[in-house]
Motif scaffolding. Structure first.
Motif, PDB file in Angstrom:
ATOM      1  N   PHE A  20      34.615  47.679  51.417  1.00 43.06           N
ATOM      2  CA  PHE A  20      35.287  48.531  50.440  1.00 43.06           C
ATOM      3  C   PHE A  20      36.587  47.890  49.976  1.00 43.06           C
ATOM      4  CE2 PHE A  20      32.248  51.376  52.167  1.00 43.06           C
ATOM      5  CZ  PHE A  20      32.017  52.325  51.182  1.00 43.06           C
ATOM      6  N   HIS A  21      36.920  48.151  48.716  1.00 40.16           N
ATOM      7  CA  HIS A  21      38.098  47.542  48.106  1.00 40.16           C
ATOM      8  C   HIS A  21      38.865  48.580  47.294  1.00 40.16           C
ATOM      9  CE1 HIS A  21      36.231  43.595  48.878  1.00 40.16           C
ATOM     10  NE2 HIS A  21      35.123  44.144  48.418  1.00 40.16           N
ATOM     11  N   ARG A  22      40.171  48.416  47.223  1.00 43.63           N
ATOM     12  CA  ARG A  22      40.995  49.129  46.250  1.00 43.63           C
ATOM     13  C   ARG A  22      41.216  48.133  45.140  1.00 43.63           C
ATOM     14  NH1 ARG A  22      44.911  52.793  47.060  1.00 43.63           N
ATOM     15  NH2 ARG A  22      43.188  53.997  47.890  1.00 43.63           N
ATOM     16  N   TYR A  23      40.771  48.479  43.944  1.00 43.66           N
ATOM     17  CA  TYR A  23      40.897  47.582  42.800  1.00 43.66           C
ATOM     18  C   TYR A  23      42.124  47.928  41.963  1.00 43.66           C
ATOM     19  CZ  TYR A  23      36.287  45.624  43.649  1.00 43.66           C
ATOM     20  OH  TYR A  23      35.221  44.972  44.213  1.00 43.66           O
ATOM     21  N   ASP A  24      42.543  46.965  41.142  1.00 36.31           N
ATOM     22  CA  ASP A  24      43.625  47.225  40.203  1.00 36.31           C
ATOM     23  C   ASP A  24      43.143  48.249  39.170  1.00 36.31           C
ATOM     24  OD1 ASP A  24      42.007  45.819  38.398  1.00 36.31           O
ATOM     25  OD2 ASP A  24      43.290  44.064  38.351  1.00 36.31           O
ATOM     26  N   SER A  25      44.042  48.681  38.314  1.00 39.40           N
ATOM     27  CA  SER A  25      43.713  49.756  37.376  1.00 39.40           C
ATOM     28  C   SER A  25      42.623  49.373  36.372  1.00 39.40           C
ATOM     29  CB  SER A  25      44.963  50.227  36.642  1.00 39.40           C
ATOM     30  OG  SER A  25      45.549  49.151  35.933  1.00 39.40           O
ATOM     31  N   GLN A  26      42.411  48.094  36.152  1.00 35.67           N
ATOM     32  CA  GLN A  26      41.348  47.643  35.246  1.00 35.67           C
ATOM     33  C   GLN A  26      40.047  47.313  36.000  1.00 35.67           C
ATOM     34  OE1 GLN A  26      44.515  45.985  35.048  1.00 35.67           O
ATOM     35  NE2 GLN A  26      45.128  47.511  33.552  1.00 35.67           N
ATOM     36  N   SER A  66      49.619  40.849  42.122  1.00 37.07           N
ATOM     37  CA  SER A  66      50.830  40.705  41.323  1.00 37.07           C
ATOM     38  C   SER A  66      52.064  41.336  41.968  1.00 37.07           C
ATOM     39  CB  SER A  66      50.617  41.289  39.923  1.00 37.07           C
ATOM     40  OG  SER A  66      50.330  42.664  40.009  1.00 37.07           O
ATOM     41  N   ASP A  67      51.876  42.374  42.779  1.00 37.45           N
ATOM     42  CA  ASP A  67      53.012  43.052  43.410  1.00 37.45           C
ATOM     43  C   ASP A  67      52.698  43.292  44.888  1.00 37.45           C
ATOM     44  OD1 ASP A  67      55.138  44.629  44.205  1.00 37.45           O
ATOM     45  OD2 ASP A  67      55.038  45.963  42.469  1.00 37.45           O
ATOM     46  N   PRO A  68      52.890  42.284  45.733  1.00 35.74           N
ATOM     47  CA  PRO A  68      52.506  42.394  47.143  1.00 35.74           C
ATOM     48  C   PRO A  68      53.150  43.568  47.880  1.00 35.74           C
ATOM     49  CG  PRO A  68      53.055  40.121  46.608  1.00 35.74           C
ATOM     50  CD  PRO A  68      53.435  40.950  45.422  1.00 35.74           C
ATOM     51  N   LEU A  69      54.394  43.883  47.577  1.00 32.69           N
ATOM     52  CA  LEU A  69      55.054  44.986  48.288  1.00 32.69           C
ATOM     53  C   LEU A  69      54.433  46.331  47.927  1.00 32.69           C
ATOM     54  CD1 LEU A  69      58.719  43.715  48.103  1.00 32.69           C
ATOM     55  CD2 LEU A  69      57.254  43.810  50.123  1.00 32.69           C
ATOM     56  N   ALA A  70      54.104  46.524  46.669  1.00 32.36           N
ATOM     57  CA  ALA A  70      53.453  47.772  46.259  1.00 32.36           C
ATOM     58  C   ALA A  70      52.060  47.879  46.875  1.00 32.36           C
ATOM     59  CB  ALA A  70      53.375  47.858  44.735  1.00 32.36           C
ATOM     60  N   VAL A  71      51.344  46.769  46.928  1.00 28.02           N
ATOM     61  CA  VAL A  71      50.013  46.779  47.534  1.00 28.02           C
ATOM     62  C   VAL A  71      50.127  47.066  49.029  1.00 28.02           C
ATOM     63  CG1 VAL A  71      47.965  45.384  48.065  1.00 28.02           C
ATOM     64  CG2 VAL A  71      48.977  45.306  45.765  1.00 28.02           C
ATOM     65  N   PHE A  72      51.097  46.452  49.691  1.00 27.47           N
ATOM     66  CA  PHE A  72      51.315  46.727  51.115  1.00 27.47           C
ATOM     67  C   PHE A  72      51.577  48.215  51.335  1.00 27.47           C
ATOM     68  CE2 PHE A  72      54.169  47.350  54.708  1.00 27.47           C
ATOM     69  CZ  PHE A  72      53.472  46.730  55.739  1.00 27.47           C
ATOM     70  N   ASP A  73      52.447  48.800  50.529  1.00 24.01           N
ATOM     71  CA  ASP A  73      52.758  50.224  50.674  1.00 24.01           C
ATOM     72  C   ASP A  73      51.516  51.081  50.459  1.00 24.01           C
ATOM     73  OD1 ASP A  73      55.411  49.539  51.185  1.00 24.01           O
ATOM     74  OD2 ASP A  73      56.069  49.948  49.120  1.00 24.01           O
ATOM     75  N   ASP A  74      50.713  50.730  49.472  1.00 21.20           N
ATOM     76  CA  ASP A  74      49.475  51.469  49.200  1.00 21.20           C
ATOM     77  C   ASP A  74      48.501  51.325  50.366  1.00 21.20           C
ATOM     78  OD1 ASP A  74      47.517  52.947  47.827  1.00 21.20           O
ATOM     79  OD2 ASP A  74      46.847  51.210  46.665  1.00 21.20           O
ATOM     80  N   LEU A  75      48.375  50.108  50.898  1.00 18.99           N
ATOM     81  CA  LEU A  75      47.502  49.856  52.043  1.00 18.99           C
ATOM     82  C   LEU A  75      47.940  50.708  53.241  1.00 18.99           C
ATOM     83  CD1 LEU A  75      46.208  46.477  53.325  1.00 18.99           C
ATOM     84  CD2 LEU A  75      47.396  47.984  54.880  1.00 18.99           C
TER      85      LEU A  75
END
Length: 117
Positions: A20-26, A66-75
């Motif tokens: 399973f993956h969380r994809y970008d908005s596109q 593109s935004d590792p910190l935002a992805v980390f927070d989401d993860l």
């Protein structure tokens, strides 16, 4: 079945490599992924509801987003919510309970790496 439903409710999509993956908005690039701790790590779509999964691992590649910190927070938020929904326990890479302090240290390391690049 509960695991699959939790993944889907949290906008995780079954995809490449059978995980399973969380994809970008596109829906072009995975932001982070979730694999099973049971070899081979995948979630067979047609058998997932009949198999037991004692654990999952969430991971991402900071250099490919593109935004590792935002992805980390989401993860991390997704990890917390999965544990809450499934009555699970969150562990760190040393199989110790994941604490807020540990999450903060990991985020600080990531922030340092992002600033250095």
């Amino acid at each position: 079945m509960d695991l699959r439903e939790a993944f889907l409710d949290l906008d995780l999509t079954h995809g490449e490599m059978g995980i399973f993956h969380r994809y970008d908005s596109q829906f072009r690039e995975p932001q982070f992924s979730v694999a099973s701790l049971v070899k081979p790590g995948s979630f067979p779509a047609d058998e997932m509801d009949s198999l037991d999964y004692p654990g999952v691992v969430l991971f991402f590649q900071p250099g490919s987003v593109s935004d590792p910190l935002a992805v980390f927070d989401d993860l991390v938020d997704t990890c917390h919510e999965l544990a809450r929904r499934l009555d699970g326990i969150e562990w760190d890479e040393k199989r110790q309970p994941l604490t807020g302090q540990k999450v903060g240290k990991l985020r600080a390391l990531l922030e340092d790496a992002v600033q250095a690049s």
